[in-house]
Design an enzyme around this catalytic site. Structure first.
Site, short mmCIF file in Angstrom:
data_model
loop_
_atom_site.label_atom_id
_atom_site.label_comp_id
_atom_site.label_asym_id
_atom_site.label_seq_id
_atom_site.Cartn_x
_atom_site.Cartn_y
_atom_site.Cartn_z
N HIS A 188 32.89 40.02 37.24
CA HIS A 188 33.76 39.07 37.93
C HIS A 188 32.99 38.06 38.76
O HIS A 188 33.45 36.94 38.98
CB HIS A 188 34.82 39.80 38.75
CG HIS A 188 35.90 40.32 37.88
ND1 HIS A 188 35.93 41.61 37.43
CD2 HIS A 188 36.94 39.68 37.27
CE1 HIS A 188 36.96 41.76 36.62
NE2 HIS A 188 37.59 40.62 36.51
N ARG A 295 44.09 34.50 38.63
CA ARG A 295 43.80 35.90 38.99
C ARG A 295 44.28 36.14 40.42
O ARG A 295 43.52 36.00 41.38
CB ARG A 295 42.30 36.17 38.88
CG ARG A 295 41.75 36.19 37.46
CD ARG A 295 40.26 36.50 37.45
NE ARG A 295 39.76 36.92 36.15
CZ ARG A 295 39.24 36.08 35.24
NH1 ARG A 295 39.16 34.80 35.48
NH2 ARG A 295 38.81 36.56 34.09
N GLU A 430 44.52 43.74 26.59
CA GLU A 430 43.18 44.04 27.10
C GLU A 430 42.73 45.43 26.68
O GLU A 430 41.61 45.84 26.99
CB GLU A 430 43.18 44.02 28.63
CG GLU A 430 43.51 42.67 29.21
CD GLU A 430 43.40 42.68 30.72
OE1 GLU A 430 42.38 42.22 31.23
OE2 GLU A 430 44.35 43.14 31.38
N ASN A 453 37.54 40.17 27.88
CA ASN A 453 36.51 40.85 28.68
C ASN A 453 36.76 42.36 28.68
O ASN A 453 35.87 43.16 28.46
CB ASN A 453 36.51 40.35 30.13
CG ASN A 453 36.42 38.85 30.22
OD1 ASN A 453 35.83 38.23 29.35
ND2 ASN A 453 37.01 38.26 31.26
N ASP A 454 38.01 42.70 28.96
CA ASP A 454 38.35 44.13 28.95
C ASP A 454 38.55 44.65 27.54
O ASP A 454 38.16 45.77 27.23
CB ASP A 454 39.59 44.39 29.82
CG ASP A 454 39.21 44.50 31.28
OD1 ASP A 454 38.22 45.20 31.57
OD2 ASP A 454 39.87 43.87 32.13
N ARG A 464 31.50 46.52 30.85
CA ARG A 464 31.30 45.06 30.92
C ARG A 464 30.35 44.66 32.04
O ARG A 464 29.89 43.53 32.10
CB ARG A 464 32.65 44.34 31.08
CG ARG A 464 33.34 44.62 32.37
CD ARG A 464 34.74 44.09 32.41
NE ARG A 464 34.84 42.73 32.87
CZ ARG A 464 35.99 42.12 33.14
NH1 ARG A 464 37.14 42.75 32.94
NH2 ARG A 464 36.02 40.89 33.59
N CYS A 501 42.42 34.52 27.21
CA CYS A 501 42.04 34.11 28.57
C CYS A 501 40.75 34.77 29.02
O CYS A 501 40.31 34.61 30.15
CB CYS A 501 43.17 34.34 29.56
SG CYS A 501 43.66 36.04 29.67
C1 PEP Z 1 39.92 39.93 30.67
O1 PEP Z 1 39.82 41.16 30.82
O2 PEP Z 1 39.53 39.34 29.65
C2 PEP Z 1 40.54 39.11 31.73
C3 PEP Z 1 40.80 37.84 31.53
O3 PEP Z 1 40.78 39.69 32.93
P1 PEP Z 1 39.61 40.02 33.99
O4 PEP Z 1 38.35 39.37 33.51
O5 PEP Z 1 40.05 39.52 35.31
O6 PEP Z 1 39.54 41.52 33.93
MG MG Z 2 40.82 42.14 32.44
#
Ligand code: PEP
Ligand code: MG
Length: 555
Positions: A188, A295, A430, A453-454, A464, A501
């Site tokens: 993050h 977020r 996710e 990402n998740d 990650r 996203c």
């Molecule tokens: C993701 O997991 O891709 C996402 C957009 O949420 P975050 O990165 O805040 O976990």
């Molecule tokens: Mg996420």
């Protein structure tokens, strides 16, 4: 000159001074003291301060999350009022003449050890509370305030790593760049750096020393190099490179107001990811079509206490008003895992990324969740709001949220507070579970947005935040692309739109396969909008099947 190499996270060349972020963990020395009575009075005073702080926290939490969840602060009060705990501290100070902070730290360690050996899971879970409350007590004994980090102007923030709650609290007007020893591109802090338009380098390793604090330096966020005390020749070369990069950016501005359209006429929406109000200028400046991911948990991370309904309402309303009717997708808070906040009093878990986080935490604390839902619904009359739920793994989570939204609407009706009935409810894909059953979920949600990402970390079983994993897995992994394709097909089968996203959306080497699988919207950091528009305008995706085969999405 010292040259350190890391992994580039966000481009830009900036000069500044290194500000090394040393975490505010209390250092406790073991000392013998001359005046034990005075030392014991110091302990008692610190205890009374900690107790009144906890009492205040309890009262605020009752209002926000209800008595049950606020109880954590009562438990913490009970822990430092415990007779055995106080007896042990008193003996160490009065009988053995140790300093008060050492007495507290030692007693906390001894008690934690006892807790961890108990059979009861409940008691085991109290170790985290004990640590939390004793840290508070030690801060009072040492006269330290909560973590603070004052930076000079044009600071190049260096640290072993930063967690989101630390990153969001930095005064961003003073931050020139971020450099960390560890971290990963999908962490993050890396995401925040991109969103905030701040050059960043991660994974420099242990050569990034605290002793560089205060040194002049230049960050080249394009190739991931940190130059400490750069020589004249390097400065001149970087200056030239900077001018060239700025020219390229200038050229991209010509794409403002143009369509995100491929050569064969396929259009896609390009939205922006934001963390808060301060990112809106950049969203508008970069001509985003809307906000694809706000977020909202950053509102919680920036504060020392639960943000109340009015504060949240103000933030959501301001974003909606500034976006002047363009779509704004606000994700309900995604707390847990790396986005942890002490005032939530979350129990320590062995695998927090697989634990009580995100939508699970919201449904576990409905009063707290309803505060956010009320603020969102009240703001909905000021623009085009969509609500998006993170970390969905089951259709029941959507249904339970819908029931809470209904309750919230009734509360607003009772007070004659207006809200829009046009608010869409979308979900994030996710988890592999969500992608696999996206046909079922698509029937319950208005849209799906893929959080790569998740989705990547849970599909590939790769943390990650672990830099070492980056050389193993890569986000072009066939499994990830196939899950994305399944999601697209299922969303479209039920007439729903689907977006991306996660950070993978910015990887322009894959834009053609995203479009070939039918992605309708891509949401990226504001500064990526125009480069991505430029990329889209060069693509031709007529031969979809061929493209999908090339990336392993089809056999
Ligand atoms: C993701 O997991 O891709 C996402 C957009 O949420 P975050 O990165 O805040 O976990
Ligand atoms: Mg996420």
């Amino acid at each position: 000159m010292i040259k350190l190499k890391g992994k580039p996270v966000f481009g830009g060349i900036v000069k500044g001074k290194i500000a090394y972020y040393a975490r505010g963990e209390s250092v406790v020395e073991k000392r013998k003291i001359d005046d034990p009575d005075r030392e014991f009075r110091r302990y008692e005073y610190a205890k009374s301060c900690a107790l009144s702080q906890l009492n205040e926290l309890y009262n605020i939490a009752v209002g926000d999350v209800g008595k049950n969840d606020a109880g954590i602060f009562l438990i913490q009060q009970m822990l430092i009022n415990d007779v055995d705990f106080n007896k042990a501290v008193k003996e160490l100070i009065l009988d053995e003449h140790y300093n008060a902070d050492y007495a507290v730290a030692k007693t906390a360690r001894d008690f934690s050890q006892v807790f961890s050996e108990m059979d009861s899971e409940y008691i085991k879970g109290r170790s985290a509370d004990l640590k939390d409350v004793c840290d508070r007590l030690i801060r009072h004994i040492q006269n330290k305030s909560e973590n603070t980090f004052n930076v000079c102007d044009r600071a190049i923030i260096c640290a072993d790593d930063l967690v989101p709650s630390e990153t969001v609290r930095l005064d961003r007007s003073k931050v020139a760049a971020f450099c960390t020893c560890y971290g990963s591109s999908n962490s993050h802090t890396a995401i925040l750096a991109r969103t905030m338009n701040i050059p960043a380098i991660i994974g420099i390793g242990t050569q990034l020393l605290e002793s560089y604090n205060g040194c002049d330096a230049v960050v080249d966020g394009y190739d991931g190099t940190l130059y400490i005390e750069p020589d004249e020749a390097t400065l001149a070369r970087l200056e030239k490179k900077n001018v060239e990069e700025l020219k390229k950016k200038e050229l991209l501005k010509r794409l403002k107001g143009k369509k995100n359209i491929t050569l064969d006429g396929t259009e896609v929406k390009l939205y922006a990811n934001i963390g808060g109000l301060s990112d809106i200028d950049s969203v508008i400046e970069n001509d985003a079509g809307g906000i694809g991911l706000f977020r909202s948990e950053f509102l919680y991370l920036e504060n020392d206490d639960f943000p109340d309904e009015e504060y949240q309402f103000y933030n959501y309303r301001s974003v909606l008003e500034q976006m002047k009717g363009k779509k704004v997708i606000i994700r309900t808070m995604d707390i847990g895992a790396d986005k942890n906040i002490s005032y939530f009093g979350l129990e320590k878990e062995q695998n927090p990324a697989l634990g009580l986080r995100s939508i699970r935490l919201c449904l576990d604390r409905p009063e707290m969740f309803k505060t956010q839902l009320r603020a969102l619904l009240r703001a909905s009359v000021y623009g085009s709001l969509s609500i998006m739920l993170p970390m969905i793994t089951d259709v029941e989570e959507i249904r339970r949220t819908k029931a809470l939204i209904e309750e919230t609407k009734q509360q607003l009706d009772a007070k004659n507070q207006p809200y829009s009935n046009e608010v869409e409810l979308g979900i994030m894909i996710e988890t592999p579970a969500a992608a696999i059953m996206s046909d079922i979920l698509a029937q319950e949600a208005d849209f799906l947005s893929i959080g790569t990402n998740d989705l990547e970390q849970y599909t590939l079983a790769m943390d990650r935040h672990n830099l070492r994993m980056e050389s193993y897995g890569s986000d072009n992994h066939t499994a990830l692309l196939r899950l994305m394709k399944i999601t697209c097909d299922n969303a479209h089968k039920y007439g729903k739109w689907v977006g991306i996203c996660g950070e993978f959306g910015s990887n322009m080497a894959y834009t053609e396969v995203f479009l070939a699988m039918g992605i309708d919207e891509i949401s990226v950091a504001p500064a990526i909008i125009l480069p991505l528009r430029s990329r889209i305008r060069t693509l031709d995706i007529r031969e979809k099947e061929k493209i999908l085969k090339k990336y392993g999405c089809l056999n």
